[in-house]
Design an enzyme around this catalytic site. Sequence first.
Site, PDB file in Angstrom:
ATOM      1  N   SER A  77      10.231-108.822   3.101  1.00  0.00           N
ATOM      2  CA  SER A  77       9.329-107.769   2.626  1.00  0.00           C
ATOM      3  C   SER A  77       8.071-108.310   1.979  1.00  0.00           C
ATOM      4  O   SER A  77       7.213-107.539   1.557  1.00  0.00           O
ATOM      5  CB  SER A  77      10.065-106.889   1.622  1.00  0.00           C
ATOM      6  OG  SER A  77      10.309-107.585   0.416  1.00  0.00           O
ATOM      7  N   THR A 201       8.921-104.908  -1.202  1.00  0.00           N
ATOM      8  CA  THR A 201       7.783-105.391  -1.970  1.00  0.00           C
ATOM      9  C   THR A 201       8.376-106.046  -3.193  1.00  0.00           C
ATOM     10  O   THR A 201       9.516-105.776  -3.540  1.00  0.00           O
ATOM     11  CB  THR A 201       6.943-104.170  -2.454  1.00  0.00           C
ATOM     12  OG1 THR A 201       6.402-103.501  -1.339  1.00  0.00           O
ATOM     13  CG2 THR A 201       5.821-104.544  -3.400  1.00  0.00           C
ATOM     14  N   THR A 219       3.267-107.740  -1.228  1.00  0.00           N
ATOM     15  CA  THR A 219       4.074-107.146  -0.167  1.00  0.00           C
ATOM     16  C   THR A 219       3.543-107.482   1.225  1.00  0.00           C
ATOM     17  O   THR A 219       2.365-107.786   1.386  1.00  0.00           O
ATOM     18  CB  THR A 219       4.062-105.606  -0.316  1.00  0.00           C
ATOM     19  OG1 THR A 219       5.002-105.027   0.565  1.00  0.00           O
ATOM     20  CG2 THR A 219       2.707-105.005  -0.010  1.00  0.00           C
ATOM     21  N   ARG A 229      -3.405-100.775   8.301  1.00  0.00           N
ATOM     22  CA  ARG A 229      -2.860 -99.863   7.280  1.00  0.00           C
ATOM     23  C   ARG A 229      -2.741-100.602   5.943  1.00  0.00           C
ATOM     24  O   ARG A 229      -2.228-101.716   5.869  1.00  0.00           O
ATOM     25  CB  ARG A 229      -1.480 -99.369   7.715  1.00  0.00           C
ATOM     26  CG  ARG A 229      -0.781 -98.449   6.690  1.00  0.00           C
ATOM     27  CD  ARG A 229       0.202 -99.212   5.827  1.00  0.00           C
ATOM     28  NE  ARG A 229       1.015 -98.335   4.975  1.00  0.00           N
ATOM     29  CZ  ARG A 229       1.802 -98.770   4.007  1.00  0.00           C
ATOM     30  NH1 ARG A 229       1.883-100.058   3.746  1.00  0.00           N
ATOM     31  NH2 ARG A 229       2.498 -97.935   3.284  1.00  0.00           N
ATOM     32  N   VAL A 230      -3.252 -99.994   4.894  1.00  0.00           N
ATOM     33  CA  VAL A 230      -3.137-100.577   3.561  1.00  0.00           C
ATOM     34  C   VAL A 230      -2.275 -99.642   2.727  1.00  0.00           C
ATOM     35  O   VAL A 230      -2.493 -98.430   2.729  1.00  0.00           O
ATOM     36  CB  VAL A 230      -4.532-100.761   2.924  1.00  0.00           C
ATOM     37  CG1 VAL A 230      -4.408-101.173   1.462  1.00  0.00           C
ATOM     38  CG2 VAL A 230      -5.325-101.813   3.693  1.00  0.00           C
ATOM     39  N   THR A 252       7.537-100.006  -5.848  1.00  0.00           N
ATOM     40  CA  THR A 252       7.928-100.343  -4.476  1.00  0.00           C
ATOM     41  C   THR A 252       8.346 -99.030  -3.806  1.00  0.00           C
ATOM     42  O   THR A 252       8.675 -98.069  -4.490  1.00  0.00           O
ATOM     43  CB  THR A 252       9.116-101.322  -4.432  1.00  0.00           C
ATOM     44  OG1 THR A 252      10.248-100.708  -5.051  1.00  0.00           O
ATOM     45  CG2 THR A 252       8.814-102.623  -5.139  1.00  0.00           C
ATOM     46  N   GLY A 253       8.353 -99.036  -2.495  1.00  0.00           N
ATOM     47  CA  GLY A 253       8.729 -97.821  -1.773  1.00  0.00           C
ATOM     48  C   GLY A 253       7.529 -97.224  -1.068  1.00  0.00           C
ATOM     49  O   GLY A 253       6.513 -97.901  -0.881  1.00  0.00           O
TER      50      GLY A 253
END
Length: 353
Positions: A77, A201, A219, A229-230, A252-253
Amino acid sequence: MDRRKFIQVSVAAASAGIAARKEAAAQAKGARPVVIASANGLNATEKAMQMLRQGEDTLDAVVAGVNLVENDPEDTSVGYGGLPNEQGVVELDSSVMHGPSRGGGAVASIRNIKNPSSVAKLVMERTDHVLLVGEGALDFARSMGFEEEDLMTPKSREIWMRWKRNLSDRDDWIAPEERLPASLKPKQTAQLASALRHHGTINCNAVNEKGEISGVTTTSGLAFKIPGRVGDSPILGAGLYLDNDVGACGSTGRGEANLKTCASFLGVEFMRQGDSPEEAGLKVLKRIAENTVEPYLLDDQGRPRFNVNFYLVNKAGQFAGVSMWSGGRYAAYEGRENKIRNSAYLYKRPPRR
Ligand code: ASP
């Protein structure tokens, strides 16, 4: 049990009880120094705490901590071995904040550099900017002496290939075992199955004995994302925020949820208004739930189907991990104990049948 044994056991139980009560009392008031991180960060909290105890700067400590995870090929990750975008290219995001100097720095969509957190720190220290992206971020890293390398590992390549294979049954990609008769098919490991589309992450935040605060989030972002994509991790206020007068919050997530709610900023602001880290984190989760309206993101009771987690610590050293769904965990090093703890949560997952 004989009397002697009984007394020994009772004394041991009583001292364990006293130790637990002492820990709870210390935590209620807050005890510094403290380092907290996402559940994959137990080595990071260990390293960062060692450095804090040697009097090192809080940001140096948390970045050295997460560097260990960025360098770990087994963690898919983050950094080296992180899962790639849909084209098989690893694009990394990271941000740092340094409380005492009120500094912040970040990089997004950076390729070929396994320690984006160290590059983000240099953006903060050596430029008048906060965020560098893509080619510009890579040029900057090169000029600072970072080596370029292929960040794919055999493991991350295999997971990506399987994802590609599973995208559609109308293409020519196959998994090696599909050629085999059923009796010879290897079992797919649980790890591989769960990695097929995953988030992950590391966030790590520290408060030293003096109450100085720093944090970092790093991450490889959403696995198999659309190139470019950010997520929230390199965006100050979304995947990380701190104020040296108040505390820190990182996440995170599902990054998209944090970007739309300025979630980490909100967590720090709730703490500023007097909420404990746990109360603040749960309120942020509630705000995210209230703002999630897309039918494909909701379950049959109107709750978000995704998970998102926050790691919060205030200036006094009180801390908490919170998750949208039960079962979340986080790492925290406080006093003598570096361990994984259970996060508070907004919704309880139904038991597995
Ligand atoms: N928050 C990260 C992102 O959305 C990914 C994650 O933590 O799972 O990029």
